[in-house]
Design a protein around this motif. Sequence first.
Motif, PDB file in Angstrom:
ATOM      1  N   GLN A 147       4.764  11.285 -14.008  1.00 25.79           N
ATOM      2  CA  GLN A 147       3.994  10.047 -13.983  1.00 25.79           C
ATOM      3  C   GLN A 147       4.300   9.265 -12.715  1.00 25.79           C
ATOM      4  OE1 GLN A 147       5.290   8.481 -17.811  1.00 25.79           O
ATOM      5  NE2 GLN A 147       3.166   8.655 -18.540  1.00 25.79           N
ATOM      6  N   ILE A 148       3.391   8.394 -12.325  1.00 30.06           N
ATOM      7  CA  ILE A 148       3.685   7.540 -11.184  1.00 30.06           C
ATOM      8  C   ILE A 148       4.405   6.304 -11.684  1.00 30.06           C
ATOM      9  CG2 ILE A 148       2.674   6.112  -9.363  1.00 30.06           C
ATOM     10  CD1 ILE A 148       0.636   8.320  -8.941  1.00 30.06           C
ATOM     11  N   LEU A 149       5.640   6.179 -11.212  1.00 29.33           N
ATOM     12  CA  LEU A 149       6.508   5.108 -11.682  1.00 29.33           C
ATOM     13  C   LEU A 149       6.069   3.774 -11.074  1.00 29.33           C
ATOM     14  CD1 LEU A 149       8.978   5.349 -13.516  1.00 29.33           C
ATOM     15  CD2 LEU A 149      10.398   5.507 -11.477  1.00 29.33           C
ATOM     16  N   ILE A 195      -1.791  11.153 -14.287  1.00 26.52           N
ATOM     17  CA  ILE A 195      -1.666  10.647 -12.914  1.00 26.52           C
ATOM     18  C   ILE A 195      -3.001  10.035 -12.508  1.00 26.52           C
ATOM     19  CG2 ILE A 195      -1.345  11.312 -10.489  1.00 26.52           C
ATOM     20  CD1 ILE A 195       1.181  11.921 -11.770  1.00 26.52           C
ATOM     21  N   SER A 196      -2.953   8.840 -11.942  1.00 26.10           N
ATOM     22  CA  SER A 196      -4.161   8.238 -11.383  1.00 26.10           C
ATOM     23  C   SER A 196      -3.844   7.723  -9.989  1.00 26.10           C
ATOM     24  CB  SER A 196      -4.646   7.067 -12.244  1.00 26.10           C
ATOM     25  OG  SER A 196      -4.998   7.533 -13.530  1.00 26.10           O
ATOM     26  N   LEU A 197      -4.670   8.089  -9.038  1.00 29.88           N
ATOM     27  CA  LEU A 197      -4.568   7.460  -7.723  1.00 29.88           C
ATOM     28  C   LEU A 197      -5.847   7.708  -6.932  1.00 29.88           C
ATOM     29  CD1 LEU A 197      -3.761   9.563  -5.107  1.00 29.88           C
ATOM     30  CD2 LEU A 197      -1.659   9.672  -6.412  1.00 29.88           C
ATOM     31  N   ALA A 198      -6.121   6.839  -5.972  1.00 30.49           N
ATOM     32  CA  ALA A 198      -7.333   6.956  -5.171  1.00 30.49           C
ATOM     33  C   ALA A 198      -6.969   6.876  -3.701  1.00 30.49           C
ATOM     34  CB  ALA A 198      -8.315   5.854  -5.542  1.00 30.49           C
ATOM     35  N   ILE A 199      -7.606   7.736  -2.924  1.00 31.12           N
ATOM     36  CA  ILE A 199      -7.318   7.750  -1.485  1.00 31.12           C
ATOM     37  C   ILE A 199      -8.612   7.490  -0.720  1.00 31.12           C
ATOM     38  CG2 ILE A 199      -6.452   9.139   0.445  1.00 31.12           C
ATOM     39  CD1 ILE A 199      -4.792  10.724  -1.524  1.00 31.12           C
ATOM     40  N   VAL A 243       0.266   3.863   1.632  1.00 32.74           N
ATOM     41  CA  VAL A 243       0.655   3.661   0.242  1.00 32.74           C
ATOM     42  C   VAL A 243       1.745   4.671  -0.119  1.00 32.74           C
ATOM     43  CG1 VAL A 243      -0.159   3.526  -2.149  1.00 32.74           C
ATOM     44  CG2 VAL A 243      -1.755   3.049  -0.281  1.00 32.74           C
ATOM     45  N   VAL A 244       2.747   4.208  -0.825  1.00 29.45           N
ATOM     46  CA  VAL A 244       3.817   5.108  -1.276  1.00 29.45           C
ATOM     47  C   VAL A 244       3.860   5.076  -2.806  1.00 29.45           C
ATOM     48  CG1 VAL A 244       6.284   5.603  -1.225  1.00 29.45           C
ATOM     49  CG2 VAL A 244       5.160   4.626   0.793  1.00 29.45           C
ATOM     50  N   HIS A 245       3.835   6.294  -3.393  1.00 31.22           N
ATOM     51  CA  HIS A 245       3.937   6.388  -4.850  1.00 31.22           C
ATOM     52  C   HIS A 245       5.276   7.033  -5.193  1.00 31.22           C
ATOM     53  CE1 HIS A 245      -0.475   5.868  -4.864  1.00 31.22           C
ATOM     54  NE2 HIS A 245      -0.466   6.765  -3.876  1.00 31.22           N
ATOM     55  N   VAL A 246       5.907   6.503  -6.201  1.00 31.80           N
ATOM     56  CA  VAL A 246       7.136   7.140  -6.674  1.00 31.80           C
ATOM     57  C   VAL A 246       6.821   7.858  -7.973  1.00 31.80           C
ATOM     58  CG1 VAL A 246       9.507   6.791  -7.435  1.00 31.80           C
ATOM     59  CG2 VAL A 246       8.552   5.355  -5.615  1.00 31.80           C
TER      60      VAL A 246
END
Lengths: 480, 256
Positions: free
Chosen positions: B227-229, B24-28, B219-222
């Motif tokens: 995993q982030i689709l 998983i990768s994401l930044a806030i 931001v919306v992640h599915v």
Amino acid sequence: MENQLILEDYLKSDYKYGFETAIATETIPPGLNEDIIRLISHKKNEPEWMLEKRLKAFKIWQRMPEPDWAKLSIEPVDFQSLIYYAAPKAKPALQSLDELDPEIKATFDKLGISLEEQKVLAGVAVDAVVDSVSVATTYKKKLAELGIIFCSLSEAIREHPDLVRKYLGTVVPERDNFYACLNTAVFSDGSFVYIPKGVRCPIELSTYFRINTMNTGQFERTLIIADEGSYVSYLEGCTAPMRDENQLHAAVVELIALDHAEIKYSTIQNWYPGDKNGRGGIYNFVTKRGICKGPHSKISWTQVETGSAITWKYPSVILKGDHSVGEFYSVALTRNFQQADTGTKMIHLGANTRSVIISKGISAGNSQNTYRGLVKFSASARGARNFSQCDSMLLGSHCGAHTFPYIESNCPSAVVEHEATTSKISDDQLFYLRQRGLDMEKAVGLVVNGYCREVLQQLPMEFAVEAQKLLSISLEGSVG
Amino acid sequence: MSKKLLEIQNLRAGTEDKEILRGISLAIQPGEVHAIMGQNGSGKSTLAYVLAGKPGYEVFGGSVWMNGKDLLSMEPEERAGEGLFLAFQYPVEIPGLNMSTFLRHAVNEVRQYRGLDPLDAKNFLKLVREKVQELGLSSDFLKRAVNAGFSGGEKKKNEILQLLLLEPSLVILDETDSGLDLDALKQVTEHILRLKSPERSFLIITHYPKLLEYLKPDVVHVMDDGQILCSGGWEVVKDLEEHGFENIRQSVLNAP
């Protein structure tokens, strides 16, 4: 997994109150025979009848077998190697607290129970017992004005022989059990309380016991009499210095509540529990019993037991007077290699008598924690009721919790309700608290204190605060 | 370059030998509202627990940075001190532990971590009573044991109360909408809305779009199978509502 390890690691801490006070102590040679008993009685200037009572008990004791029915494993006690009397060296009677041995005072300060502080802040009269003899008594005058007697038992034997003779040994007779019998023969000192008719004791009476001399068996004896319509709340708290030898502590406490009288007896017991590996520690074999002699009388025991290598005690109530009430609220915490076998007996004799038992056991480390209780209804106990709740909490997976509730009823109209639960401290509860910023130690402390709340709230305010601290300290460890 | 509040890089984690999060990768950024949507079992709650440091979860690879610090090396209570707050889906009951005792300890521990003086009893009570009133809870709420016998709505409000008191910079809401009727959901959402600020970020985990209608994520992640689709703006929610998870999954998988 990791959580479990931290928890276990952290329950293995050492006793926080381990130190020894270097004060001059007068002792007699070790061993037990008639001469030693005569010597004890002589040193205490006792009247002849008291000596006879002691000698009679000693004769009975010699023929008694040591009990082995409890769920405890006990190293045998060598009664001939114990010293049966030790007192701080005789000094002239104290006029004020300033005259108290500075060493003793320092000890109290270390324990956070300085007498001055107690006097000023809590309004508690303290009858401090260091090694069996009272060295400081406060508030005596104020109590005397109300006719309340609060003194050492030795003093009571000399000054109030009629009262002592009338009641001593009536609730716990010398034949009652092995250790009570031994206590009758050799008891060193203890407290005596008499509350006259209709008097409500305005302050909490309090005694701090300490065991302080190597190899000294401690044989306290306490007698509390609440006359008709009177009320008293009595607090007993103990800590003891660190040492390696096992020490025997075999106290006897007798409570007598006459018509409409009420006695509330609260204990915090924190004798030295032995080290992490189970070496040393106090053997705490205590007989505590009260009798609700008159109608509508009430006796309430509250105990917080965190200390001793072995605890073996069942504060009990004989409910003789009609409509009398007996209560038992207990927290017993064991860790490392501690063993506790504790509970109560509620003996219902009178009609419409009621009793409540709330017991909270907490076991950690390799300890064993047993609740053992008896609720008995005689044929005369019409309409009697009991409610029992026995909860056990396990911390870790090497400890044990056991519950033995015995019920004997010879009375068809008696009602008994019993509830028992066993739970493990939940990882989810700990994580919840840690997510809110509390470290492991504090989280465990709060969960355990919450679990014990029903019992702790029975304690007088200042004692409850002390008990909460004690529970947290007892669970404190090497984490962080 | 903007300063990131939270940065998750290729995080792989799970329980014992089972990998649940598979990269998983994401930044806030500070002040942003992110939503993670996904079906049951997609790994949403696992992500929340791993970020909060729940014992029993293991990290197999990747890293998480909060305020430039290595979050994964911290104890759960340190993460709370750093400003990470997890509003639980099922807040646990702690019998006998009085709400106000609990809150006072929590507030003062977190304050201590942040280098602030502890609140004394008087100031603490003043603060907590104010917040309790704000949430429309009765004053004896503080005398009750933590979550014991609370209704679903009370439990969620209790999470919000703690949120108000602990002033976190990153709020993770784990299915805060579950078990609430529409009215209660609206109430809770309104309180959360008031907590939005340029310094405070949100990571909202849900599988219903309803909550997001109120909270308007940036931001919306599915999420699907650890995993982030795909990620995007409000259109992703719309897309989900209209076509469902399965369609999105297919379209992502079939994309060139």
